[in-house]
Design a protein around this motif. Structure first.
Motif, PDB file in Angstrom:
ATOM      1  N   SER A  12       0.801  -1.271   0.043  1.00  0.00           N
ATOM      2  CA  SER A  12      -0.075   0.076   0.188  1.00  0.00           C
ATOM      3  C   SER A  12       0.973   1.286  -0.005  1.00  0.00           C
ATOM      4  N   ASP A  13       1.936   1.243   0.617  1.00  0.00           N
ATOM      5  CA  ASP A  13       2.779   2.520   0.887  1.00  0.00           C
ATOM      6  C   ASP A  13       3.413   2.756  -0.543  1.00  0.00           C
ATOM      7  N   ALA A  14       3.640   1.761  -1.277  1.00  0.00           N
ATOM      8  CA  ALA A  14       4.424   1.755  -2.460  1.00  0.00           C
ATOM      9  C   ALA A  14       3.571   2.324  -3.482  1.00  0.00           C
ATOM     10  N   LEU A  15       2.472   2.803  -3.358  1.00  0.00           N
ATOM     11  CA  LEU A  15       1.447   3.430  -4.257  1.00  0.00           C
ATOM     12  C   LEU A  15       1.739   4.900  -3.948  1.00  0.00           C
ATOM     13  N   GLU A  16       2.373   5.242  -2.719  1.00  0.00           N
ATOM     14  CA  GLU A  16       2.176   6.629  -2.344  1.00  0.00           C
ATOM     15  C   GLU A  16       3.823   7.222  -2.273  1.00  0.00           C
ATOM     16  N   ARG A  17       4.768   6.218  -2.097  1.00  0.00           N
ATOM     17  CA  ARG A  17       6.107   6.776  -1.704  1.00  0.00           C
ATOM     18  C   ARG A  17       6.815   5.453  -2.336  1.00  0.00           C
ATOM     19  N   ASN A  18       8.253   5.869  -2.519  1.00  0.00           N
ATOM     20  CA  ASN A  18       9.167   5.007  -2.918  1.00  0.00           C
ATOM     21  C   ASN A  18       9.747   4.179  -1.687  1.00  0.00           C
ATOM     22  N   LEU A  19       9.669   2.832  -1.755  1.00  0.00           N
ATOM     23  CA  LEU A  19       9.891   1.909  -0.868  1.00  0.00           C
ATOM     24  C   LEU A  19      11.510   2.028  -0.687  1.00  0.00           C
ATOM     25  N   GLU A  20      12.072   1.883   0.662  1.00  0.00           N
ATOM     26  CA  GLU A  20      13.670   1.735   0.789  1.00  0.00           C
ATOM     27  C   GLU A  20      13.941   0.656   0.134  1.00  0.00           C
ATOM     28  N   LEU A  21      15.351   0.397  -0.159  1.00  0.00           N
ATOM     29  CA  LEU A  21      15.507  -0.930  -0.609  1.00  0.00           C
ATOM     30  C   LEU A  21      15.387  -1.894   0.296  1.00  0.00           C
ATOM     31  N   ARG A  22      15.528  -2.098   1.434  1.00  0.00           N
ATOM     32  CA  ARG A  22      15.039  -3.085   2.539  1.00  0.00           C
ATOM     33  C   ARG A  22      13.797  -3.594   2.402  1.00  0.00           C
ATOM     34  N   GLU A  23      12.873  -2.513   2.075  1.00  0.00           N
ATOM     35  CA  GLU A  23      11.589  -2.881   2.174  1.00  0.00           C
ATOM     36  C   GLU A  23      11.201  -3.504   0.652  1.00  0.00           C
ATOM     37  N   ARG A  24      11.870  -3.201  -0.269  1.00  0.00           N
ATOM     38  CA  ARG A  24      11.595  -3.752  -1.745  1.00  0.00           C
ATOM     39  C   ARG A  24      12.216  -5.246  -1.553  1.00  0.00           C
ATOM     40  N   LEU A  25      13.163  -5.306  -1.084  1.00  0.00           N
ATOM     41  CA  LEU A  25      13.867  -6.619  -0.713  1.00  0.00           C
ATOM     42  C   LEU A  25      12.842  -7.440   0.056  1.00  0.00           C
ATOM     43  N   ALA A  26      12.205  -6.856   0.969  1.00  0.00           N
ATOM     44  CA  ALA A  26      11.415  -7.698   2.022  1.00  0.00           C
ATOM     45  C   ALA A  26      10.282  -8.239   1.081  1.00  0.00           C
ATOM     46  N   VAL A  27       9.526  -7.247   0.114  1.00  0.00           N
ATOM     47  CA  VAL A  27       8.350  -7.695  -0.594  1.00  0.00           C
ATOM     48  C   VAL A  27       8.775  -8.843  -1.671  1.00  0.00           C
ATOM     49  N   GLY A  28       9.943  -8.557  -2.063  1.00  0.00           N
ATOM     50  CA  GLY A  28      10.455  -9.478  -3.261  1.00  0.00           C
ATOM     51  C   GLY A  28      10.747 -10.691  -2.650  1.00  0.00           C
ATOM     52  N   ALA A  29      10.892 -10.951  -1.550  1.00  0.00           N
ATOM     53  CA  ALA A  29      11.055 -12.082  -1.122  1.00  0.00           C
ATOM     54  C   ALA A  29       9.951 -12.821  -0.705  1.00  0.00           C
ATOM     55  N   HIS A  30       9.190 -12.164  -0.369  1.00  0.00           N
ATOM     56  CA  HIS A  30       7.745 -12.550   0.292  1.00  0.00           C
ATOM     57  C   HIS A  30       6.804 -12.976  -0.861  1.00  0.00           C
ATOM     58  N   LEU A  31       6.667 -12.113  -1.917  1.00  0.00           N
ATOM     59  CA  LEU A  31       5.705 -12.354  -2.806  1.00  0.00           C
ATOM     60  C   LEU A  31       5.664 -13.673  -3.527  1.00  0.00           C
ATOM     61  N   PRO A  32       7.023 -14.226  -3.799  1.00  0.00           N
ATOM     62  CA  PRO A  32       6.979 -15.507  -4.541  1.00  0.00           C
ATOM     63  C   PRO A  32       6.467 -16.646  -3.746  1.00  0.00           C
ATOM     64  N   THR A  33       6.579 -16.323  -2.586  1.00  0.00           N
ATOM     65  CA  THR A  33       5.985 -17.493  -1.638  1.00  0.00           C
ATOM     66  C   THR A  33       4.676 -17.335  -1.129  1.00  0.00           C
ATOM     67  N   CYS A  34       3.860 -16.322  -1.358  1.00  0.00           N
ATOM     68  CA  CYS A  34       2.565 -16.006  -0.775  1.00  0.00           C
ATOM     69  C   CYS A  34       1.632 -15.588  -1.826  1.00  0.00           C
ATOM     70  N   SER A  35       0.502 -16.450  -2.123  1.00  0.00           N
ATOM     71  CA  SER A  35      -0.247 -16.427  -3.162  1.00  0.00           C
ATOM     72  C   SER A  35      -1.336 -14.799  -2.642  1.00  0.00           C
TER      73      SER A  35
END
Ligand code: ZN
Length: 68
Positions: A12-35
């Motif tokens: 949700s935050d990503a729609l309104e601001r740029n995520l920090e690198l560590r936040e993008r990494l967390a999302v990138g690591a999680h999405l492939p594992t979670c439908s």
């Protein structure tokens, strides 16, 4: 790290601001594992497209669903 509650908040935050690198990494690591979170991201993406269309911004060249 990688709890669904945190990830959906970041999506949700990503729609309104740029995520920090560590936040993008967390999302990138999680999405492939979670439908559930992938569905959430797709859903809020559609909501954003709809709100942009309703706001009169005419830069959406195709109104159909878009595969990611
Ligand atoms: Zn999740």
């Amino acid at each position: 790290m990688g709890k669904c509650k945190d990830i959906t908040r970041l999506l949700s935050d990503a729609l309104e601001r740029n995520l920090e690198l560590r936040e993008r990494l967390a999302v990138g690591a999680h999405l492939p594992t979670c439908s559930g979170c992938r569905n959430f991201r797709r859903h809020i993406g559609l909501l954003r497209a709809a709100s942009r269309a309703m706001s009169g911004i005419d830069d959406v060249d195709d109104a159909g669903p878009r595969e990611q």
